[in-house]
Design an enzyme around this catalytic site. Sequence first.
Site, PDB file in Angstrom:
ATOM      1  N   SER A  44       0.831  -1.204   0.000  1.00 32.86           N
ATOM      2  CA  SER A  44       0.000   0.000   0.000  1.00 32.86           C
ATOM      3  C   SER A  44       0.865   1.254   0.000  1.00 32.86           C
ATOM      4  O   SER A  44       0.511   2.254  -0.624  1.00 32.86           O
ATOM      5  CB  SER A  44      -0.954   0.002   1.192  1.00 32.86           C
ATOM      6  OG  SER A  44      -0.247  -0.087   2.410  1.00 32.86           O
ATOM      7  N   GLU A  45       2.008   1.225   0.694  1.00 33.55           N
ATOM      8  CA  GLU A  45       2.950   2.347   0.648  1.00 33.55           C
ATOM      9  C   GLU A  45       4.387   1.876   0.761  1.00 33.55           C
ATOM     10  O   GLU A  45       4.669   0.830   1.369  1.00 33.55           O
ATOM     11  CB  GLU A  45       2.691   3.360   1.770  1.00 33.55           C
ATOM     12  CG  GLU A  45       1.552   4.323   1.518  1.00 33.55           C
ATOM     13  CD  GLU A  45       0.274   3.899   2.205  1.00 33.55           C
ATOM     14  OE1 GLU A  45      -0.780   4.503   1.921  1.00 33.55           O
ATOM     15  OE2 GLU A  45       0.320   2.963   3.020  1.00 33.55           O
ATOM     16  N   SER A  46       5.275   2.662   0.157  1.00 31.80           N
ATOM     17  CA  SER A  46       6.725   2.531   0.319  1.00 31.80           C
ATOM     18  C   SER A  46       7.274   3.918   0.623  1.00 31.80           C
ATOM     19  O   SER A  46       6.747   4.917   0.111  1.00 31.80           O
ATOM     20  CB  SER A  46       7.382   1.990  -0.956  1.00 31.80           C
ATOM     21  OG  SER A  46       6.885   0.711  -1.295  1.00 31.80           O
TER      22      SER A  46
END
Length: 275
Positions: A44-46
């Site tokens: 979902s995020e980096s």
Amino acid sequence: MRAFSQVDVFTAVPYRGNPLAVVLDGEGLSTEEMQRFAAWTNLSESTFLLPPATPEADYRVRIFTPDRELPFAGHPTLGTCHAWLEAGGVPREGGEITQECAAGLIRLRGTDAGLAFQAPPLLRSGPVEGELVERIAESLRISRDDMVDVEWADNGPGWVAVLLADADAVLALSPGPVPHDVGVVGPYPEGSPCAFEVRAFSPAQDAFVEDPVTGSLNASLAQWLLRTGRATAPYVASQGTALGRAGRVHVSTGEQGEVWVGGSVVTCVSGRVVL
């Protein structure tokens, strides 16, 4: 080769929270390279750690989903701070940590429940247009009457907050594609280990994405629920149950009435990545 960690946020048990990829040295990488890597991780995020651009900050972070950059997000804030500290980061001001991101400066501190960030102010609150409310109800496959309340609770990602009668109603949802980023919350019975069950849905091509545990949503929900007298702090929210996760989000308030959102973070993968 750059130092890399993959951490699990809002859980003390690996693989029960929300994973985050952290590149501990993002210097010299272009926006395109960061975005490409975030798309490849398919998380979902980096995030990418960088030296601060303002003297008040301990570090700077850029936050990417697989298809865009975000000004702020909650679980990347806690996960990045955990990775920074684990890699030897030392706060300038002793106990408190100041993160710089596109949304500005975010305060963090350690608590008994883990790291916590100060909830940023809402960019938009108040009533949601009737047509959008009807579309959201249709996408959640419930009636408008099932919604106890609906308000904007946007602190960056654009959340519309929907309150249902109870946690069971939240867990029973089987939505279709949503027209907007929607956070749904319902209370557990008094005396339960958690005060609320939370679910977060975002639009995707002909479908929807459900986020396992969402810091930004819980931050905005907390401000709404506390302001309207539907919650008292401190409290714990559960999220991810419908996905087989066990996220726990700890909400508290400070001396000036500010809202703090926290939880545990564990490192699951560490090493080096080619970038």
